[in-house]
Design a protein around this motif. Structure first.
Motif, mmCIF file in Angstrom:
data_model
loop_
_atom_site.group_PDB
_atom_site.id
_atom_site.type_symbol
_atom_site.label_atom_id
_atom_site.label_comp_id
_atom_site.label_asym_id
_atom_site.label_seq_id
_atom_site.Cartn_x
_atom_site.Cartn_y
_atom_site.Cartn_z
ATOM 1 N N LEU A 117 0.837 -1.194 0.000
ATOM 2 C CA LEU A 117 0.000 0.000 0.000
ATOM 3 C C LEU A 117 0.874 1.247 0.000
ATOM 4 N N ALA A 118 0.621 2.157 -0.933
ATOM 5 C CA ALA A 118 1.298 3.461 -0.976
ATOM 6 C C ALA A 118 0.226 4.529 -0.846
ATOM 7 N N ILE A 119 0.366 5.378 0.166
ATOM 8 C CA ILE A 119 -0.641 6.412 0.448
ATOM 9 C C ILE A 119 -0.033 7.782 0.219
ATOM 10 N N THR A 120 -0.749 8.623 -0.498
ATOM 11 C CA THR A 120 -0.378 10.034 -0.614
ATOM 12 C C THR A 120 -1.163 10.817 0.430
ATOM 13 N N ALA A 121 -0.445 11.453 1.353
ATOM 14 C CA ALA A 121 -1.085 12.328 2.346
ATOM 15 C C ALA A 121 -1.329 13.665 1.654
ATOM 16 N N GLY A 122 -2.427 13.759 0.962
ATOM 17 C CA GLY A 122 -2.759 14.895 0.134
ATOM 18 C C GLY A 122 -3.313 14.396 -1.178
ATOM 19 N N ILE A 123 -3.076 15.145 -2.250
ATOM 20 C CA ILE A 123 -3.611 14.818 -3.566
ATOM 21 C C ILE A 123 -2.473 14.759 -4.574
ATOM 22 N N GLY A 124 -2.497 13.743 -5.431
ATOM 23 C CA GLY A 124 -1.504 13.619 -6.490
ATOM 24 C C GLY A 124 -0.537 12.499 -6.201
#
Length: 385
Positions: A117-124
Motif C-alpha cells: 500500500l502506498a498512500i499520498t497524504a494529500g492529492i496527487g
C-alpha cells in the motif's frame, strides 16, 4: 504486524511550534460536491497543529503502535544511503506527501518486496510509478479533496499577485521606499481579462467559481465537459484542447494531473502561441511545464509572469532557475498543506489505514490503483479516456 514508513518534510528551522497563530480552525462539514470529509473512527491530534512535518507524524503513532504496528518517520529521502532507502525493503506501507515526495521509482519498488500500500497524504500520486504499482498489485491511495479548496485559494492569490504585481510593491515597502511609479509600472486590473482554466476538476472548478466575481471572461478545457448549466452560470467558453485555449486568454491556470500526455506540455511552441504579456499559474505539477522554456518566455517578455508552487524535482535545488527568473511568484509547494488542510489529509490517511488493516474496502474516491488496475479517482484522472 505491519511496518509503516512515513516520509514527511522537516520541522521548522526554529523548532516545532510551541503555540500557533490561531486557537482553532473552522469546522468544514462537507466538500462542495457533497463528498463527506475523512471519517476515521478516531484521531490522536488537535486540528490546527503542524502534522505534516516529521514531529507531527500525521498524528499516527499512538494509533499504529497501540495496534502493534511499527511506524518509521523520516525526512531523509534522497540517495542510496537515505533512511528512506534503508527502511524501504521491509516496509508494508509507504506514506508520502506531494510537498516532500518519496519517489517510488520502478527501481525502488523492485526493492520493496513487502510493499502492498502506498498512500499520498494529500492529492496527487505521480511520485509513485503507477505502471509498476499496477504490475505489482500494489494499492495506491490518496486523500482526494482534502486540500483542493486550499489549492484553489492559493491559485487565486497568485493570479492576483502576478497581475497586480504585488510582490515588487511589497519589496519596495520592506526596503523603505515609496516610488509609486516603479510600483505600478507592471500593475494591471484583473477585471475584464480573459482567464483560461486547464482541467476543470475539483480544483479547476473551484478556481472558476472564485474568479467569476472578479468580472473576468472565463474559458476552460477538460477531458470531461462541464454540464451546460454550469457553463451558462459562469459564462464559460469550452475549448477542445489546450492549444485552442491558450490563444484566447490573458491568464492560464493549470490543474491537470501529471501524465505522459501532460508532461512538458507547456513548451516553447505553446508559449509562443499565447498573447504577449500573458500570465501562467501552475499549482498542479512542475513537470507539466518545460523548465527552461518558462525561463525563456519570461526573459523575452512573452510571459509577464509565472507562479505556482510545484517544481521538478521536489525539493527544488538551490540553483533551480525558477528561483531567480524574472517576474515570478513561486512558493515551495505549500498550497495544499495549510494547517487546515493537514488536519483533513491526516484524518484521511488514518481512515485509509483503518480500512486497510480491517480488511474493509477503501472508499473509491481515495483509490488510484487497486487490484492491478486504475480504480476510483485514478480511473477518472489517469486512465486514457
Amino acid at each position: 504486524m505491519a511496518k509503516v514508513l512515513c516520509v514527511l518534510y522537516p520541522d521548522p528551522v526554529t523548532g516545532f511550534p510551541p503555540a500557533y497563530a490561531r486557537d482553532s480552525i473552522p469546522l468544514i462539514e462537507s466538500y462542495p460536491n457533497g463528498q463527506s470529509l475523512p471519517s476515521p473512527h478516531a484521531i490522536d491530534f488537535t486540528p490546527g497543529e503542524l502534522l505534516g512535518s516529521v514531529s507531527g507524524e500525521l498524528g499516527l503513532r499512538t494509533f499504529l503502535e497501540a495496534a502493534g504496528h511499527t511506524l518509521v518517520v523520516t525526512s531523509d529521502k534522497e540517495g542510496p544511503d537515505s533512511e528512506f532507502e534503508r527502511e524501504l525493503p521491509d516496509a508494508d506501507v509507504v506514506i508520502s506527501q506531494p510537498f516532500w515526495p518519496a519517489y517510488l521509482t520502478p527501481e525502488r519498488l523492485a526493492k520493496a518486496e513487502r510493499l502492498s500500500l502506498a498512500i499520498t497524504a494529500g492529492i496527487g500520486s505521480d511520485h509513485v510509478d503507477l505502471a509498476t504499482a499496477i504490475e505489482r498489485g500494489i494499492t495506491v491511495a490518496e486523500v482526494t479533496y482534502s486540500n483542493s479548496i486550499g489549492v484553489a485559494e492559493h491559485t487565486v492569490m497568485q493570479v492576483l499577485a502576478l497581475v497586480r504585481d504585488y510582490i515588487p510593491q511589497y519589496e519596495i515597502v520592506i526596503g523603505g521606499g515609496w516610488n509609486i511609479a516603479d510600483a505600478v509600472s507592471r500593475s494591471y486590473d484583473l477585471e475584464g481579462m480573459e482567464v483560461g482554466v486547464f482541467a476543470a476538476g475539483r480544483i479547476g472548478r473551484a478556481v472558476i467559481e472564485r474568479l467569476a466575481p472578479f468580472g473576468v471572461k472565463l474559458h476552460y478545457n477538460d477531458r470531461y465537459r462541464l454540464p451546460a448549466d454550469v457553463e451558462e452560470r459562469y459564462g464559460l467558453t469550452f475549448h477542445d484542447d489546450i492549444r485552442s485555449l491558450v490563444k484566447e486568454v490573458d491568464v492560464l491556470t493549470v490543474h491537470a494531473p501529471l501524465t505522459e500526455e501532460t508532461r512538458g506540455l507547456i513548451d516553447d511552441e505553446l508559449l509562443a502561441s499565447m498573447r504577449r504579456g500573458s500570465y501562467i499559474v501552475n499549482p498542479a505539477r512542475g513537470a507539466i511545464a518545460d523548465r527552461d522554456a518558462v525561463v525563456r518566455a519570461l526573459e523575452s517578455g512573452r510571459l509577464a509572469g509565472y507562479a505556482g508552487d510545484v517544481w521538478a524535482p521536489q525539493p527544488a535545488p538551490a540553483d533551480h532557475p525558477w528561483r531567480s527568473m524574472p517576474h515570478h511568484g513561486m512558493t515551495p509547494h505549500t498550497s495544499g498543506t495549510s494547517l487546515a488542510g493537514q488536519a483533513r489529509y491526516a484524518a484521511g490517511v488514518r481512515e485509509i489505514l483503518e480500512s486497510w488493516f480491517a480488511g474493509r474496502a477503501i472508499r473509491p474516491e481515495y483509490l488510484i490503483v487497486e487490484g492491478g488496475a486504475y480504480a476510483g479517482t485514478g480511473a477518472h484522472s489517469y486512465q486514457a479516456k
